[in-house]
Write an enzyme that holds these catalytic residues in place. Structure first.
Site, PDB file in Angstrom:
ATOM      1  N   ASP A  63       0.833  -1.201   0.000  1.00 19.30           N
ATOM      2  CA  ASP A  63       0.000   0.000   0.000  1.00 19.30           C
ATOM      3  C   ASP A  63       0.873   1.258   0.000  1.00 19.30           C
ATOM      4  OD1 ASP A  63      -2.386   1.385  -0.031  1.00 19.30           O
ATOM      5  OD2 ASP A  63      -2.612   1.395   2.141  1.00 19.30           O
ATOM      6  N   CYS A 117     -19.187 -13.989  -6.110  1.00 18.00           N
ATOM      7  CA  CYS A 117     -20.198 -13.355  -5.265  1.00 18.00           C
ATOM      8  C   CYS A 117     -21.582 -13.963  -5.468  1.00 18.00           C
ATOM      9  CB  CYS A 117     -20.278 -11.852  -5.568  1.00 18.00           C
ATOM     10  SG  CYS A 117     -19.015 -10.869  -4.746  1.00 18.00           S
ATOM     11  N   CYS A 143     -18.485   7.046   1.448  1.00 17.60           N
ATOM     12  CA  CYS A 143     -17.929   5.948   2.249  1.00 17.60           C
ATOM     13  C   CYS A 143     -17.395   6.466   3.588  1.00 17.60           C
ATOM     14  CB  CYS A 143     -16.811   5.261   1.469  1.00 17.60           C
ATOM     15  SG  CYS A 143     -16.023   3.912   2.361  1.00 17.60           S
ATOM     16  N   CYS A 170     -14.619   2.009   8.666  1.00 15.50           N
ATOM     17  CA  CYS A 170     -15.887   1.295   8.806  1.00 15.50           C
ATOM     18  C   CYS A 170     -15.687  -0.124   8.297  1.00 15.50           C
ATOM     19  CB  CYS A 170     -16.984   2.006   8.023  1.00 15.50           C
ATOM     20  SG  CYS A 170     -18.598   1.180   8.071  1.00 15.50           S
TER      21      CYS A 170
END
Length: 208
Positions: A63, A117, A143, A170
């Protein structure tokens, strides 16, 4: 080379309901993962170089660079992008950090992962601010992770009630994913956990 590190900690519930306490996203309840994983990547990068000849060179990222980590991970077979736009691993669920090693060493590629999914839409339903506007589409401006970590300035009034006592990130769309039934606690991050971040005293923060 793409890698995944689990930060699952076998928590029964990611939400904290203690009065006057704030919620910090699970991934941030550790010492800085960039440093923890980076130390291991240095060693792995050197190992990869040793597999090649004297001209082999490698760079690692966790990252920390302009890489499309999620897409690289999918192409390498590590997981697939869920409808919440995060990577889901069939072996680790979605409580994972991603990291990469770019190398000149030629390696046999793994088979890309396909989306699994199905008809599930739990993540879309769970989002408090309706930031997942459609399957595989996220409006970052709504978001809570963006609003509480990256937004420069005041959080828009329209989102404040939905944010509740979340103060950093979150987990709602991640927590409801059924693939988490395969998640297991990661040994690397476990020793770097910060239990004091499980329930942060809001009054203490305001008094800083």
């Amino acid at each position: 080379v793409t890698l995944a590190v689990s930060y699952e900690r076998n928590l029964s519930n990611s939400h904290v309901t203690i009065d006057k306490s704030g919620i910090i996203a699970r991934y941030a309840r550790f010492e800085d993962y960039h440093d923890v994983i980076g130390e291991r990547l240095k060693d792995l990068g050197e190992f990869v170089n040793q597999l090649g000849d004297s001209t082999t060179r490698s760079l690692w990222y966790v990252d920390t660079g302009p890489l499309l980590e999620r897409d690289l991970a999918q192409r390498a077979g590590l997981g697939f992008a869920g409808k919440h736009t995060n990577l889901i691993s069939r072996k680790l669920g979605n409580w994972i950090f991603l990291a990469e090693i770019l190398t000149t060493l030629e390696l046999e590629p793994d088979v890309p992962e396909k989306n699994r999914c199905g008809s599930c839409t739990r993540c879309i339903t769970a989002c408090p601010t309706n930031a997942i506007t459609a399957p595989f589409r996220l409006d970052a401006r709504r978001c809570i992770s963006y609003l509480t970590i990256e937004l420069k300035g005041a959080i828009p009034i329209e989102f404040r009630a939905a944010i509740g006592n979340r103060i950093y990130g979150c987990d709602d769309c991640l927590a409801v994913c059924p693939w988490n039934k395969f998640a297991r606690e990661g040994s690397l991050m476990k020793e770097h956990a910060r239990p004091d971040f499980g329930a942060v005293d809001l009054l203490e923060l305001l008094a800083l």
